[in-house]
Design a protein around this motif. Sequence first.
Motif, PDB file in Angstrom:
ATOM      1  N   ARG A  44       0.840  -1.214   0.000  1.00 24.65           N
ATOM      2  CA  ARG A  44       0.000   0.000   0.000  1.00 24.65           C
ATOM      3  C   ARG A  44       0.870   1.256   0.000  1.00 24.65           C
ATOM      4  NH1 ARG A  44      -3.055  -2.767   4.177  1.00 24.65           N
ATOM      5  NH2 ARG A  44      -4.401  -4.172   3.027  1.00 24.65           N
ATOM      6  N   ASP A  45       1.967   1.191   0.725  1.00 23.49           N
ATOM      7  CA  ASP A  45       2.856   2.354   0.742  1.00 23.49           C
ATOM      8  C   ASP A  45       3.469   2.599  -0.635  1.00 23.49           C
ATOM      9  OD1 ASP A  45       2.401   3.009   3.359  1.00 23.49           O
ATOM     10  OD2 ASP A  45       4.052   1.818   4.149  1.00 23.49           O
ATOM     11  N   LEU A  47       2.167   1.712  -3.404  1.00 22.18           N
ATOM     12  CA  LEU A  47       1.045   2.223  -4.194  1.00 22.18           C
ATOM     13  C   LEU A  47       0.922   3.734  -4.026  1.00 22.18           C
ATOM     14  CD1 LEU A  47      -1.282   1.066  -5.876  1.00 22.18           C
ATOM     15  CD2 LEU A  47      -2.618   0.991  -3.778  1.00 22.18           C
ATOM     16  N   ARG A  48       1.089   4.167  -2.804  1.00 16.04           N
ATOM     17  CA  ARG A  48       1.035   5.603  -2.516  1.00 16.04           C
ATOM     18  C   ARG A  48       2.135   6.329  -3.302  1.00 16.04           C
ATOM     19  NH1 ARG A  48      -2.194   9.106  -2.118  1.00 16.04           N
ATOM     20  NH2 ARG A  48      -1.760  10.932  -0.895  1.00 16.04           N
ATOM     21  N   GLU A  51       1.141   6.911  -6.672  1.00 14.68           N
ATOM     22  CA  GLU A  51       0.122   7.955  -6.819  1.00 14.68           C
ATOM     23  C   GLU A  51       0.691   9.366  -6.689  1.00 14.68           C
ATOM     24  OE1 GLU A  51      -3.351   5.014  -5.062  1.00 14.68           O
ATOM     25  OE2 GLU A  51      -2.464   6.547  -3.789  1.00 14.68           O
ATOM     26  N   ALA A  56       6.330   9.453 -14.898  1.00 10.03           N
ATOM     27  CA  ALA A  56       5.383   8.481 -15.453  1.00 10.03           C
ATOM     28  C   ALA A  56       5.934   7.054 -15.423  1.00 10.03           C
ATOM     29  CB  ALA A  56       5.028   8.864 -16.875  1.00 10.03           C
ATOM     30  N   LEU A  57       7.217   6.908 -15.742  1.00 12.63           N
ATOM     31  CA  LEU A  57       7.794   5.564 -15.745  1.00 12.63           C
ATOM     32  C   LEU A  57       7.832   4.991 -14.328  1.00 12.63           C
ATOM     33  CD1 LEU A  57       9.197   3.204 -17.093  1.00 12.63           C
ATOM     34  CD2 LEU A  57      11.357   4.450 -16.934  1.00 12.63           C
ATOM     35  N   ARG A  59       5.883   5.753 -11.969  1.00 16.17           N
ATOM     36  CA  ARG A  59       4.524   5.422 -11.549  1.00 16.17           C
ATOM     37  C   ARG A  59       4.164   4.013 -11.993  1.00 16.17           C
ATOM     38  NH1 ARG A  59       1.826   9.434 -13.633  1.00 16.17           N
ATOM     39  NH2 ARG A  59       1.168   8.330 -15.497  1.00 16.17           N
ATOM     40  N   ARG A  60       4.502   3.684 -13.226  1.00 15.44           N
ATOM     41  CA  ARG A  60       4.170   2.341 -13.727  1.00 15.44           C
ATOM     42  C   ARG A  60       4.945   1.272 -12.969  1.00 15.44           C
ATOM     43  NH1 ARG A  60       4.363   4.671 -19.099  1.00 15.44           N
ATOM     44  NH2 ARG A  60       6.070   3.352 -19.792  1.00 15.44           N
ATOM     45  N   LEU A  61       6.212   1.549 -12.701  1.00 12.37           N
ATOM     46  CA  LEU A  61       7.032   0.551 -11.997  1.00 12.37           C
ATOM     47  C   LEU A  61       6.582   0.380 -10.545  1.00 12.37           C
ATOM     48  CD1 LEU A  61      10.431   1.592 -13.553  1.00 12.37           C
ATOM     49  CD2 LEU A  61       9.390  -0.673 -13.760  1.00 12.37           C
ATOM     50  N   LEU A  63       3.693   0.855  -9.474  1.00 11.40           N
ATOM     51  CA  LEU A  63       2.410   0.150  -9.503  1.00 11.40           C
ATOM     52  C   LEU A  63       2.635  -1.361  -9.629  1.00 11.40           C
ATOM     53  CD1 LEU A  63      -0.544   0.936  -9.346  1.00 11.40           C
ATOM     54  CD2 LEU A  63      -0.611   1.065 -11.823  1.00 11.40           C
ATOM     55  N   GLU A  64       3.532  -1.739 -10.522  1.00 12.65           N
ATOM     56  CA  GLU A  64       3.865  -3.156 -10.650  1.00 12.65           C
ATOM     57  C   GLU A  64       4.394  -3.722  -9.338  1.00 12.65           C
ATOM     58  OE1 GLU A  64       3.323  -5.202 -13.028  1.00 12.65           O
ATOM     59  OE2 GLU A  64       2.396  -3.579 -14.160  1.00 12.65           O
ATOM     60  N   ILE A  67       1.644  -4.088  -6.822  1.00 11.25           N
ATOM     61  CA  ILE A  67       0.797  -5.259  -7.124  1.00 11.25           C
ATOM     62  C   ILE A  67       1.508  -6.535  -6.670  1.00 11.25           C
ATOM     63  CG2 ILE A  67      -0.143  -6.641  -9.027  1.00 11.25           C
ATOM     64  CD1 ILE A  67      -0.676  -3.902 -10.468  1.00 11.25           C
ATOM     65  N   LEU A  70       1.364  -6.746  -2.803  1.00  9.35           N
ATOM     66  CA  LEU A  70       0.026  -7.112  -2.331  1.00  9.35           C
ATOM     67  C   LEU A  70      -0.250  -8.590  -2.627  1.00  9.35           C
ATOM     68  CD1 LEU A  70      -1.787  -3.863  -3.511  1.00  9.35           C
ATOM     69  CD2 LEU A  70      -1.407  -4.542  -1.135  1.00  9.35           C
ATOM     70  N   GLN A 112       4.762  10.607   0.975  1.00  8.25           N
ATOM     71  CA  GLN A 112       4.479  11.879   0.295  1.00  8.25           C
ATOM     72  C   GLN A 112       5.659  12.835   0.364  1.00  8.25           C
ATOM     73  OE1 GLN A 112       2.446  10.251   2.352  1.00  8.25           O
ATOM     74  NE2 GLN A 112       0.404  11.121   2.355  1.00  8.25           N
TER      75      GLN A 112
END
Lengths: 250, 602
Positions: A44-45, A47-48, A51, A56-57, A59-61, A63-64, A67, A70, A112
Motif C-alpha cells: 500500500r505504501d 502504491l502511494r 500515486e 510516469a515511468l 509510476r508504472r514501476l 504500480l507493478e 501489485i 500485495l 508523500q
Amino acid sequence: MSPLARVAPLDRILLPVHRWVWNDFDRRVRKLLAFAEVESDGGRDILRAAEVTPDALLRRLYLEHAIDELHHGDLFRQRGAALLRTRSTRLRTLFNGTPLPGGHGLDDLSIQDEPDHRLLAFLHVAEKAAAGRFTIYRDLVDDDPQTRAIFEEILRDEVFHMNYTYTQLARVMPRSYRWQVWRARASRLWKRYLRVAAGIASVVGNAVLTIMYFILLPPFAWMARRAERREPVGWTPISRTRDDSPTGQY
Amino acid sequence: MKVLGISAHYHDSAAALLVDGVPVCAVQEERLSRHKNDAAFPAAAIEWCLNHAALEPADLDAVVFYERSMLKFERILTCALRAFPRSWRSFPNAMKNSLGEKVWARGIISSHLGVPRDKILFTQHHESHAAAAFLTAPTRRAAILTADGVGEWATLTVGHGERRRDGRTDITLLREIRFPHSLGMLYSTFTAYLGFAVNEDEYKVMGLAAYGRPTLTGQVGKLIRRTPDGAFALVPEYFEYQTTASRSYSSRFVELFGPPRNPYDPIDLETADGRRFADCAASVQRVLEDTLVDIARALHQETGLSDLCFGGGVALNGVANARILAESGFERLFVPPAPGDAGCAVGAALYADRIYLGNPDRDVPDHPFWGPEVDAKELARAAREDDQDVIELEDAAMIERVADELAADRVIGWMDGATEFGPRALGHRSILAAPHSHEMRDRLNRDIKYREEFRPFAPVVPIEAADTYFELPPGGARLARFMSGVFPVRPEWRARLAAITHIDGSARLQALEREMAPRLHALLEAYGRRSGIPVLLNTSFNLSGEPIVTRALEGYSTFRRCGIDVLVAGPTLVSKRATVRARPLKEDVAWWSGSLAGSGGV
C-alpha cells in the motif's frame, strides 16, 4: 539460490535463530501471517508512491511493485491460513482474539514527503535485504514444498524489484546513485538501532509500570471497587449543572 | 467566525471547518494519508481544510477537540483499578498508550497549529455525536439518541434539541448509560468473536446476520439484561474488554457460543460452524435492534417529538435504523452521513459554535460532499502517459456513453466533484454497475472488491422512483438519503435486481435527489431509459483494506489493479486497454538492469 540474492553476514550468524523459528509449526504460521501484513502494508505504501510521483515511468514501476507486494501478502496469508486449518486445535493458543503482530512495511517513511531518489534507494536496500532473508527462509522450509514454492516465487519478484529500483535510481540520480544507496543503508541501520532502543525502552517502561501497578495501586484499586459497587446500573441522569467548561479536558 | 473541529486518536480521525456557522469542508485523515481508519492526529486533514478555505491557523477563532481526553483517561485508569490484579498485563500498555499522546490533546493541537491554548475547546464525545446528528439535520426540534462503543464514560445517551426562532440552539442530553454497559461494545465483541476486525468490520456482522436465524437470542440475552428503568446492563463475566485490550470476550462467552471463528477461514454457510456463526450474527443483531427500538420508543413517548436524530457508530446499522423508524413511533429519523467518530469533528465544531460561543443557528447544507475535489486533468495526463484510451466528453454525451457502458455490463469507476465525508460512497466516489444479475455481484466480489461472498451490494435509485422498486415506509426515503436504512426490495423486482438484493430480500439503498448529485441522477435516468430500471449498483470506490479514493490518481491506480473497465472523472473517460500489460515493462527493466548489474549496486 538466485545469484542476486546474497545473504547478509548478520543473517548467516542468526541462522540458528531462523532455524528455531521455522522449525516450529506455531512460529512458522505466525511468521507467515506477520509477513502477510507487512507485505500488504508495504504494497500500500508503494502504491502511494505510485500515486504521488510526477515521473510516469516510475509510476508504472511502482504500480507493478505494489501489485507484487500485495500479491505476496495474499500468498503468505493463504499459506498461513491453510497451515492453521491443518492444526485447528492450536488456534486458541496462537490467536486468542488478539490482533496479529504486523505493521506498515515502510511505516517509518513518509511517502508523500520523500523524493523519488530517496525512496528508490530505500526500496533497493530493503528489497535486497528481504531477498537475502527470504533465501534463508526458503532453504529452511525444505520439509514444506508449498511454503518453499511461495518463497521461490517471491524471490523472483524481489530480483525484479532490486533491479528496477537500482536502474531507476541511476536514471534519476546519475551522478550520486551509489551515494544514495549508501545513505539508505546508513539510514536503515540507524532506524534499526532506533527500533532496538525503543524496544528496550518499552520493556523497561513495562517493568516500571508493572512494579508501580503492584506497589502503588492496591489501595486505589480497593477504593475503586468499593465505588463501583455503589454505582447504579441503568440510566445515569446527566446533571444540567455538571462542569461543562469549554476549555476543560475533564 | 472560524471554528475548526478535530476528532483523533482512537479511530477514523478527521477535521472539519466552520465559517460563520456553516461547514465549508471536512475530511477524514485516512482519505489523505491512505491508511484505512487512520487514527493519527489529522495533520493532513487540518492542513487541507485550512488551505481549502485559504486560512492560516492564526485566523481560527476556536479549535474544538471532540472529547475530553482527561475524562477518558480517568475511565481507562478506573477500569484498570477495578480489574486489579487481572489487569496487570494490560495496565502498562494502557498507560503508555494514553500518556504517550492521547491525554495531551491541548498541547498537541497547540504545537501543531501554533494557536493559543485558550482557543482550544473541548466537548464531550456524545455531545459531539449529538450535535453532528441534530445540527446537520433539517429539523428544528428533535429527540436525540447517540450510541457507540464508548466515549469518555457514556456509551449511549438520550436527549433533545431545539433550534429556536431567535437563533439560539439548545442541546440537552438527559441521561446516559455508562461504560462498561455498551451496545456498541456488545456488537464489537461479536465482531471479534466472528473473526472480523473490531471498529471496522461491524457491517460484516450485519451482512452475515441475514444468512442466519436468531436462534441464539436466548444466549445473547444472558449477556445483556434489561434494567427496570428501561436501560440495559451487560453481564461482565462474559466480557473482557473492560479489563484488557487483547480480547473482548471471556472464556464463559466461548462456553456459551462455542469456539470463535478463525479470522483466516472463510465462512462456509454449508457447514455447521458457518451456520452457527451466521446465527450468532443474526441473534446479536436482533437483540441490538430490540434494545434500540425499546429505548427509542420510550424516548418518543417521553418527548412527544416526531423527529429523532441518531448519531454514534451504532447508527451505521441500517437494519436497526429501519426498525427504529418503523416501530419507535418517530415519523422521521435523521442519521448523518458520518455518524461515527469522524463525524464528531463536524459535531464538535457545531456544538462549540452554537452552544459555547452562542452563535446564531444557521442551516447546514444537507449533503455529504465536503472533501477534496477530483482533478480530471490529472487523470487524463496519467492515463495518456500509460497509453490508455482517454476521451473527453461534454456532460450530456458523457452520461449517455457511461449509460451505454453500464448497459453492456461494464463496471465503472465514478469520480465526481468533492469526496464524501463519512464511510459511505454516495455518488462521488463510487463503483457503479448494472444491478440485475448474481453474476455481476460475484464478479464484483471476485475481481474488484476481493471480499467475502456473503456481503451485499447497495443500490442507488432516483428518489422519485425509489418507491417503485423498494418498500419504503413513511420517512424511509429520508433515511435512505445517506444510505442509512435497509429496506425490502419489492418481491416483483428481486429477480431483476439480483445483484443488490440481499439473501433476505433487502437492500441498503440510496434514494438520490437530483440536487444532491445531478450527474449521477442523470446517469440513473439514462440507464433507466436503456434497461427499463433506473437503478444502479453503487459500491464504494476502494479495494479491500484501503480507504475510499480521493484524488484522481488514486482512482486511477485502483482502476489499474482490479477489474474496473471504465474510469470516469468529470469530463474524462478512460477505458482499460487489454494490451497494456505489466510483463513487457518488467522485461524492459530486466534488460536495463543488465547494463548496471556489474556496477555493484545489486
